[in-house]
Design a protein around this motif. Structure first.
Motif, PDB file in Angstrom:
ATOM      1  N   PRO A  25      89.396 -24.432  53.857  1.00 20.90           N
ATOM      2  CA  PRO A  25      89.049 -23.009  53.806  1.00 20.90           C
ATOM      3  C   PRO A  25      90.256 -22.085  53.660  1.00 20.90           C
ATOM      4  CG  PRO A  25      87.819 -24.113  55.548  1.00 20.90           C
ATOM      5  CD  PRO A  25      88.840 -25.093  55.058  1.00 20.90           C
ATOM      6  N   MET A  26      91.427 -22.535  54.094  1.00 17.35           N
ATOM      7  CA  MET A  26      92.638 -21.734  53.956  1.00 17.35           C
ATOM      8  C   MET A  26      93.410 -22.124  52.703  1.00 17.35           C
ATOM      9  SD  MET A  26      92.492 -19.820  56.696  1.00 17.35           S
ATOM     10  CE  MET A  26      94.118 -19.167  57.035  1.00 17.35           C
ATOM     11  N   GLY A  27      93.612 -23.424  52.506  1.00 16.94           N
ATOM     12  CA  GLY A  27      94.454 -23.892  51.415  1.00 16.94           C
ATOM     13  C   GLY A  27      93.933 -23.557  50.035  1.00 16.94           C
ATOM     14  N   ALA A  28      92.627 -23.661  49.830  1.00 19.76           N
ATOM     15  CA  ALA A  28      92.065 -23.418  48.493  1.00 19.76           C
ATOM     16  C   ALA A  28      92.307 -21.991  48.016  1.00 19.76           C
ATOM     17  CB  ALA A  28      90.580 -23.769  48.471  1.00 19.76           C
ATOM     18  N   PRO A  29      91.983 -20.965  48.818  1.00 18.15           N
ATOM     19  CA  PRO A  29      92.276 -19.601  48.334  1.00 18.15           C
ATOM     20  C   PRO A  29      93.765 -19.314  48.214  1.00 18.15           C
ATOM     21  CG  PRO A  29      91.360 -19.540  50.555  1.00 18.15           C
ATOM     22  CD  PRO A  29      91.197 -20.933  50.064  1.00 18.15           C
ATOM     23  N   ILE A  30      94.591 -19.902  49.076  1.00 23.89           N
ATOM     24  CA  ILE A  30      96.038 -19.722  48.951  1.00 23.89           C
ATOM     25  C   ILE A  30      96.504 -20.274  47.611  1.00 23.89           C
ATOM     26  CG2 ILE A  30      98.266 -20.524  49.820  1.00 23.89           C
ATOM     27  CD1 ILE A  30      97.088 -20.297  52.644  1.00 23.89           C
ATOM     28  N   TRP A  44      97.205 -31.372  45.832  1.00 24.40           N
ATOM     29  CA  TRP A  44      96.615 -32.645  46.242  1.00 24.40           C
ATOM     30  C   TRP A  44      95.694 -32.382  47.413  1.00 24.40           C
ATOM     31  CZ3 TRP A  44      96.014 -35.487  50.655  1.00 24.40           C
ATOM     32  CH2 TRP A  44      95.533 -36.790  50.494  1.00 24.40           C
ATOM     33  N   ASN A  45      94.545 -33.052  47.406  1.00 23.43           N
ATOM     34  CA  ASN A  45      93.594 -32.955  48.503  1.00 23.43           C
ATOM     35  C   ASN A  45      92.965 -34.320  48.712  1.00 23.43           C
ATOM     36  OD1 ASN A  45      92.175 -31.010  50.361  1.00 23.43           O
ATOM     37  ND2 ASN A  45      90.383 -31.888  49.348  1.00 23.43           N
ATOM     38  N   ARG A  46      92.641 -34.621  49.956  1.00 21.38           N
ATOM     39  CA  ARG A  46      92.050 -35.922  50.258  1.00 21.38           C
ATOM     40  C   ARG A  46      90.783 -36.152  49.440  1.00 21.38           C
ATOM     41  NH1 ARG A  46      89.897 -36.806  56.234  1.00 21.38           N
ATOM     42  NH2 ARG A  46      88.520 -35.165  55.441  1.00 21.38           N
ATOM     43  N   THR A  50      87.412 -31.620  45.321  1.00 28.36           N
ATOM     44  CA  THR A  50      87.812 -30.270  45.720  1.00 28.36           C
ATOM     45  C   THR A  50      89.011 -29.801  44.920  1.00 28.36           C
ATOM     46  OG1 THR A  50      87.001 -30.677  47.965  1.00 28.36           O
ATOM     47  CG2 THR A  50      88.520 -28.832  47.667  1.00 28.36           C
ATOM     48  N   ALA A  51      89.976 -30.689  44.732  1.00 27.18           N
ATOM     49  CA  ALA A  51      91.167 -30.337  43.956  1.00 27.18           C
ATOM     50  C   ALA A  51      90.806 -30.060  42.501  1.00 27.18           C
ATOM     51  CB  ALA A  51      92.199 -31.453  44.050  1.00 27.18           C
ATOM     52  N   GLU A  52      89.879 -30.825  41.947  1.00 34.41           N
ATOM     53  CA  GLU A  52      89.506 -30.666  40.540  1.00 34.41           C
ATOM     54  C   GLU A  52      88.919 -29.286  40.259  1.00 34.41           C
ATOM     55  OE1 GLU A  52      90.064 -32.480  38.001  1.00 34.41           O
ATOM     56  OE2 GLU A  52      90.830 -34.324  38.917  1.00 34.41           O
ATOM     57  N   HIS A  57      93.756 -24.064  36.495  1.00 34.36           N
ATOM     58  CA  HIS A  57      94.789 -23.219  37.099  1.00 34.36           C
ATOM     59  C   HIS A  57      95.883 -24.031  37.776  1.00 34.36           C
ATOM     60  CE1 HIS A  57      92.011 -19.976  36.289  1.00 34.36           C
ATOM     61  NE2 HIS A  57      91.086 -20.614  36.987  1.00 34.36           N
ATOM     62  N   ALA A  58      95.612 -25.308  38.051  1.00 41.25           N
ATOM     63  CA  ALA A  58      96.595 -26.137  38.741  1.00 41.25           C
ATOM     64  C   ALA A  58      96.508 -27.565  38.228  1.00 41.25           C
ATOM     65  CB  ALA A  58      96.340 -26.108  40.248  1.00 41.25           C
ATOM     66  N   GLU A  59      97.630 -28.252  38.291  1.00 41.59           N
ATOM     67  CA  GLU A  59      97.659 -29.683  38.007  1.00 41.59           C
ATOM     68  C   GLU A  59      97.236 -30.426  39.263  1.00 41.59           C
ATOM     69  OE1 GLU A  59     101.053 -33.121  37.281  1.00 41.59           O
ATOM     70  OE2 GLU A  59     101.479 -31.033  36.739  1.00 41.59           O
ATOM     71  N   VAL A  60      96.397 -31.428  39.123  1.00 43.76           N
ATOM     72  CA  VAL A  60      95.927 -32.211  40.269  1.00 43.76           C
ATOM     73  C   VAL A  60      96.739 -33.500  40.346  1.00 43.76           C
ATOM     74  CG1 VAL A  60      93.974 -33.385  41.343  1.00 43.76           C
ATOM     75  CG2 VAL A  60      93.611 -31.228  40.096  1.00 43.76           C
ATOM     76  N   ALA A  61      97.473 -33.672  41.440  1.00 47.05           N
ATOM     77  CA  ALA A  61      98.296 -34.874  41.617  1.00 47.05           C
ATOM     78  C   ALA A  61      97.416 -36.070  41.952  1.00 47.05           C
ATOM     79  CB  ALA A  61      99.309 -34.651  42.734  1.00 47.05           C
ATOM     80  N   ASP A  62      97.765 -37.229  41.400  1.00 45.11           N
ATOM     81  CA  ASP A  62      96.998 -38.443  41.647  1.00 45.11           C
ATOM     82  C   ASP A  62      97.212 -38.987  43.057  1.00 45.11           C
ATOM     83  OD1 ASP A  62      95.911 -38.450  39.089  1.00 45.11           O
ATOM     84  OD2 ASP A  62      97.594 -39.587  38.254  1.00 45.11           O
ATOM     85  N   GLY A  63      98.319 -38.643  43.661  1.00 40.69           N
ATOM     86  CA  GLY A  63      98.612 -39.080  45.019  1.00 40.69           C
ATOM     87  C   GLY A  63      99.620 -38.147  45.645  1.00 40.69           C
ATOM     88  N   VAL A  64      99.778 -38.239  46.956  1.00 42.71           N
ATOM     89  CA  VAL A  64     100.714 -37.348  47.644  1.00 42.71           C
ATOM     90  C   VAL A  64     102.122 -37.512  47.098  1.00 42.71           C
ATOM     91  CG1 VAL A  64     101.686 -36.731  49.892  1.00 42.71           C
ATOM     92  CG2 VAL A  64      99.297 -37.393  49.720  1.00 42.71           C
ATOM     93  N   GLU A  65     102.481 -38.742  46.742  1.00 43.27           N
ATOM     94  CA  GLU A  65     103.832 -38.994  46.225  1.00 43.27           C
ATOM     95  C   GLU A  65     104.066 -38.313  44.887  1.00 43.27           C
ATOM     96  OE1 GLU A  65     101.168 -42.006  44.438  1.00 43.27           O
ATOM     97  OE2 GLU A  65     101.454 -41.166  46.452  1.00 43.27           O
TER      98      GLU A  65
END
Length: 312
Positions: A25-30, A44-46, A50-52, A57-65
């Motif tokens: 709820p905080m991270g997405a609008p930020i 990145w999101n678990r 949600t990340a997609e 507007h943003a690149e979605v990382a495949d993993g935290v690394e």
């Protein structure tokens, strides 16, 4: 890195990108505000779905690394979550790709912030604590309050980025002071919620209209941002998630522990924590923290003991 670099849309490589981990709820609008300001954003999101939702507007990382960016912000609930996601192999990749700063937006303890900083320092990553207040409404509006712990130069470098989603930004001092300031903030939030719950409970028991009382409170000295944001939940007794009761309990436990460390008496914090602990024990922890009034409306197990607050 200079402030000017952060005043313009970023470039193309990892070192010119802002990363964000945690799209709740905080991270997405930020994330949305950062992207709207013209920064190149990697998230990145678990839960990947949600990340997609942030594409294109943003690149979605495949993993935290793969989140490597010049600056990474963590909007996870606590540092514990971040620790589990960032073993040495992840930090090594971040270092290799040029990540220089890790901004912790979570509400946590000063000790945990400092421990994180010590753990990532060998990878040339600097930690900044920038605890946020304002709830999901403030995150959506881009009007959060940030309590920052950082040296002056780092704070100045990051200020343009922080201004994309916050309007009140204070550098409280060195690392850990942002976390301590947020715990002070949480004492006020929790105490105000408990007071409002008690006032409305007393009004109902006295045969008064709770909605009428709320209007009177809003017009007088008892008015507050907490009342403005939580009145509908308190009056309707519906607790769709904003800030959760279980996280409020976490924050109060940290505050009580800090008080014990520095010799601060916190009797109201201990009582508030006891009430929130009761709410969590009754299975209400996943609801908005305004649910604390249900402990008063249907008391079952409330036996106050200010010394029984467990450690975080």
């Amino acid at each position: 890195m200079t402030s000017a670099n952060w005043s313009e849309p970023a470039g193309g490589g990892p070192a010119d990108t802002v990363g964000l981990i945690g799209l709740g709820p905080m991270g997405a609008p930020i994330a949305g505000h950062i992207a709207d300001a013209g920064y190149r954003l990697r998230v990145w999101n678990r839960t990947r779905e949600t990340a997609e939702q942030l594409r294109p507007h943003a690149e979605v990382a495949d993993g935290v690394e793969r989140l490597s960016s010049r600056v990474i912000l963590s909007a996870l609930p606590d540092i514990d979550h971040l620790d589990r996601l960032t073993p040495s192999s992840v930090l090594e990749q971040w270092q290799h790709d040029g990540t220089a700063r890790l901004i912790v937006l979570s509400t946590t303890s000063p000790d945990k912030v400092r421990a994180l900083a010590a753990r990532v320092a060998p990878f040339d990553i600097t930690v900044v604590d920038a605890a946020m207040s304002g709830g999901d409404a403030g995150a959506t509006a881009g009007t959060l309050s940030l309590m920052v712990g950082a040296d002056r130069e780092t704070f100045g470098d990051l200020l343009p980025l922080l201004r994309t989603f916050a309007t009140t930004i204070e550098n409280m001092g060195p690392l850990g002071t942002g976390a301590a300031a947020k715990l002070c903030n949480q004492l006020v939030v929790a105490g105000t919620l408990v007071s409002l719950a008690e006032a409305l409970h007393l009004a109902r028991k006295s045969g008064l209209s709770d909605s009428q009382l709320a209007r009177v409170l809003k017009g007088g000295l008892a008015s507050s941002a907490v009342l403005d944001l939580k009145a509908d939940k308190l009056l309707g007794r519906t607790y769709e998630l904003g800030g959760s009761a279980v996280n409020q309990l976490k924050d109060l436990r940290y505050a009580v522990a800090l008080g014990d460390d520095v010799g601060a008496r916190l009797p109201l914090a201990r009582e508030s924590a006891a009430l929130f602990e009761e709410a969590v024990n009754q299975g209400l922890g996943g609801h908005d923290h305004a649910v604390i009034q249900e402990v008063l409306e249907a008391p079952q197990l409330h036996h106050t003991n200010q010394n029984r607050i467990s450690s975080p």
